[in-house]
Design a protein around this motif. Structure first.
Motif, PDB file in Angstrom:
ATOM      1  N   PHE A 119       0.955  -1.241  -0.076  1.00 23.43           N
ATOM      2  CA  PHE A 119      -0.092  -0.006   0.152  1.00 23.43           C
ATOM      3  C   PHE A 119       0.790   1.181  -0.119  1.00 23.43           C
ATOM      4  CE2 PHE A 119      -3.559  -2.619   1.933  1.00 23.43           C
ATOM      5  CZ  PHE A 119      -4.614  -1.974   1.371  1.00 23.43           C
ATOM      6  N   GLU A 120       0.521   2.148  -0.773  1.00 24.20           N
ATOM      7  CA  GLU A 120       1.049   3.666  -0.652  1.00 24.20           C
ATOM      8  C   GLU A 120      -0.054   4.463  -0.385  1.00 24.20           C
ATOM      9  OE1 GLU A 120       4.057   6.012   0.168  1.00 24.20           O
ATOM     10  OE2 GLU A 120       4.597   3.962  -0.728  1.00 24.20           O
ATOM     11  N   ILE A 121       0.045   5.222   0.826  1.00 23.47           N
ATOM     12  CA  ILE A 121      -1.147   5.972   1.167  1.00 23.47           C
ATOM     13  C   ILE A 121      -0.673   7.419   1.374  1.00 23.47           C
ATOM     14  CG2 ILE A 121      -2.890   6.221   3.251  1.00 23.47           C
ATOM     15  CD1 ILE A 121      -2.625   3.372   2.065  1.00 23.47           C
ATOM     16  N   GLY A 124      -3.112  12.338   3.713  1.00 22.57           N
ATOM     17  CA  GLY A 124      -4.640  12.796   4.206  1.00 22.57           C
ATOM     18  C   GLY A 124      -5.486  11.436   4.684  1.00 22.57           C
ATOM     19  N   LEU A 125      -5.003  10.375   4.214  1.00 22.47           N
ATOM     20  CA  LEU A 125      -5.518   8.990   4.905  1.00 22.47           C
ATOM     21  C   LEU A 125      -4.685   8.237   5.531  1.00 22.47           C
ATOM     22  CD1 LEU A 125      -7.617   7.893   1.618  1.00 22.47           C
ATOM     23  CD2 LEU A 125      -8.466   8.359   3.876  1.00 22.47           C
ATOM     24  N   GLU A 126      -3.574   8.706   5.921  1.00 25.89           N
ATOM     25  CA  GLU A 126      -2.719   7.930   6.838  1.00 25.89           C
ATOM     26  C   GLU A 126      -3.248   7.711   8.379  1.00 25.89           C
ATOM     27  OE1 GLU A 126       1.354   9.504   6.707  1.00 25.89           O
ATOM     28  OE2 GLU A 126       1.817   8.287   5.145  1.00 25.89           O
ATOM     29  N   GLY A 127      -4.179   8.444   8.808  1.00 26.20           N
ATOM     30  CA  GLY A 127      -4.498   8.286   9.940  1.00 26.20           C
ATOM     31  C   GLY A 127      -5.674   7.131  10.100  1.00 26.20           C
ATOM     32  N   ALA A 128      -6.328   6.833   8.952  1.00 24.38           N
ATOM     33  CA  ALA A 128      -7.186   5.794   8.969  1.00 24.38           C
ATOM     34  C   ALA A 128      -6.791   4.581   8.316  1.00 24.38           C
ATOM     35  CB  ALA A 128      -8.279   6.255   7.798  1.00 24.38           C
ATOM     36  N   LEU A 129      -5.841   4.639   7.154  1.00 27.08           N
ATOM     37  CA  LEU A 129      -5.239   3.568   6.691  1.00 27.08           C
ATOM     38  C   LEU A 129      -3.507   3.538   7.154  1.00 27.08           C
ATOM     39  CD1 LEU A 129      -6.667   3.348   3.148  1.00 27.08           C
ATOM     40  CD2 LEU A 129      -6.995   1.632   4.936  1.00 27.08           C
ATOM     41  N   ASP A 131      -0.081   2.093   8.692  1.00 26.80           N
ATOM     42  CA  ASP A 131       0.862   0.850   8.584  1.00 26.80           C
ATOM     43  C   ASP A 131       0.317  -0.391   9.290  1.00 26.80           C
ATOM     44  OD1 ASP A 131       2.431   2.540   7.070  1.00 26.80           O
ATOM     45  OD2 ASP A 131       4.054   2.500   8.452  1.00 26.80           O
ATOM     46  N   SER A 132      -0.282  -0.365  10.479  1.00 25.48           N
ATOM     47  CA  SER A 132      -0.806  -1.493  11.000  1.00 25.48           C
ATOM     48  C   SER A 132      -2.107  -1.929  10.406  1.00 25.48           C
ATOM     49  CB  SER A 132      -1.009  -1.417  12.554  1.00 25.48           C
ATOM     50  OG  SER A 132      -1.834  -0.465  12.948  1.00 25.48           O
ATOM     51  N   ARG A 133      -2.688  -1.006  10.142  1.00 22.97           N
ATOM     52  CA  ARG A 133      -4.155  -1.499   9.588  1.00 22.97           C
ATOM     53  C   ARG A 133      -3.831  -2.025   8.280  1.00 22.97           C
ATOM     54  NH1 ARG A 133      -9.785   0.285  10.524  1.00 22.97           N
ATOM     55  NH2 ARG A 133     -10.853  -1.042   9.084  1.00 22.97           N
ATOM     56  N   THR A 134      -2.977  -1.104   7.412  1.00 17.13           N
ATOM     57  CA  THR A 134      -2.873  -2.027   5.949  1.00 17.13           C
ATOM     58  C   THR A 134      -2.276  -3.156   6.049  1.00 17.13           C
ATOM     59  OG1 THR A 134      -0.797  -0.766   5.621  1.00 17.13           O
ATOM     60  CG2 THR A 134      -2.797   0.301   4.806  1.00 17.13           C
ATOM     61  N   GLY A 135      -1.237  -3.243   7.191  1.00 15.20           N
ATOM     62  CA  GLY A 135      -0.510  -4.833   7.326  1.00 15.20           C
ATOM     63  C   GLY A 135      -1.837  -5.953   7.603  1.00 15.20           C
ATOM     64  N   TYR A 187     -15.320  -6.758   7.433  1.00 19.42           N
ATOM     65  CA  TYR A 187     -14.074  -6.065   7.349  1.00 19.42           C
ATOM     66  C   TYR A 187     -14.086  -5.099   8.570  1.00 19.42           C
ATOM     67  CZ  TYR A 187     -14.235  -7.534   2.445  1.00 19.42           C
ATOM     68  OH  TYR A 187     -14.253  -8.008   1.412  1.00 19.42           O
ATOM     69  N   SER A 188     -15.079  -5.293   9.734  1.00 18.88           N
ATOM     70  CA  SER A 188     -14.873  -4.294  10.616  1.00 18.88           C
ATOM     71  C   SER A 188     -13.664  -4.636  11.767  1.00 18.88           C
ATOM     72  CB  SER A 188     -16.292  -4.497  11.566  1.00 18.88           C
ATOM     73  OG  SER A 188     -16.460  -5.889  12.137  1.00 18.88           O
ATOM     74  N   GLU A 189     -13.206  -3.616  12.444  1.00 16.13           N
ATOM     75  CA  GLU A 189     -12.350  -3.729  13.339  1.00 16.13           C
ATOM     76  C   GLU A 189     -12.743  -4.233  14.650  1.00 16.13           C
ATOM     77  OE1 GLU A 189      -8.328  -2.030  13.310  1.00 16.13           O
ATOM     78  OE2 GLU A 189      -8.879  -3.607  12.010  1.00 16.13           O
ATOM     79  N   GLY A 190     -12.337  -5.103  15.256  1.00 16.43           N
ATOM     80  CA  GLY A 190     -12.786  -5.395  16.329  1.00 16.43           C
ATOM     81  C   GLY A 190     -12.425  -6.544  17.136  1.00 16.43           C
TER      82      GLY A 190
END
Length: 190
Positions: A119-121, A124-129, A131-135, A187-190
């Motif tokens: 992923f390259e982010i 503006g979207l680094e807070g949502a996506l 590194d840990s989330r994209t991993g 796809y929900s976080e939880g």
């Protein structure tokens, strides 16, 4: 004589630095241009027409929003000797993915020869996506990639990234995924 040698050295160094400053980028010819569809680059036909249509449809819905985020999927045959980190940054910048003022682009890059994905982010979207989330997104769909089902894997990775973008901007999943059945609960976080 010594003064002449120094002068020659300065001229040679000057020419060297001048040529370096105006030399073409190492990727000037290596990086592909985006397709006319922009959101999908797949010259090897790794993706099915259904997956391509889905990616294009989601991005068309994004074009109708105020923020206009972009999620681009690119499949390249080879990184041509570069690291996937360098290649993805250079491609992201060359294609100017995301809105300039919001820097809200996402690139999902798959290199077939190297069997690498990244992923390259945009900022503006680094807070949502993160590194840990994209991993985690990549880990969630590793089975597809391990089985060489790149079409299925990229579709799932794209979809999960879109769900995160929808959450970030509070977009209605049914509108963004219009016409495509997507079970967003998986796809929900939880």
């Amino acid at each position: 004589m010594r003064k002449k040698a120094r002068w020659q050295l300065l001229v040679v160094l000057g020419l060297f630095f001048f040529s370096m400053a105006f030399a073409p980028s190492k990727h000037a010819q290596a990086l592909p241009d985006p397709t006319t569809e922009f959101y999908v680059y797949d010259p090897s036909s790794t993706l099915s027409e259904e997956t391509k249509s889905f990616i294009l449809s989601v991005n068309e819905q994004y074009e109708l929003t105020e923020e206009k985020p972009q999620i681009v999927v690119a499949v390249v045959d080879s990184l041509q000797g570069e690291t996937i980190e360098e290649y993805s940054v250079d491609l992201f910048e060359k294609w100017e993915i995301g809105q300039a003022d919001a820097d809200n682009g996402v690139l999902i890059l798959l290199a077939l020869e190297e069997r690498e994905i990244r992923f390259e982010i945009g900022y503006g979207l680094e807070g949502a996506l993160t590194d840990s989330r994209t991993g985690r997104i990549l880990d969630n769909h590793l089975d597809y990639l391990s089985a060489n089902d790149f079409d299925g894997g990229l579709k799932e990775i794209f979809t999960e990234a879109a769900v995160v973008v929808n959450e970030e901007y509070q977009y209605d999943d049914e509108v963004i995924f219009s016409g495509y059945p997507v079970d967003t609960t998986q796809y929900s976080e939880g």
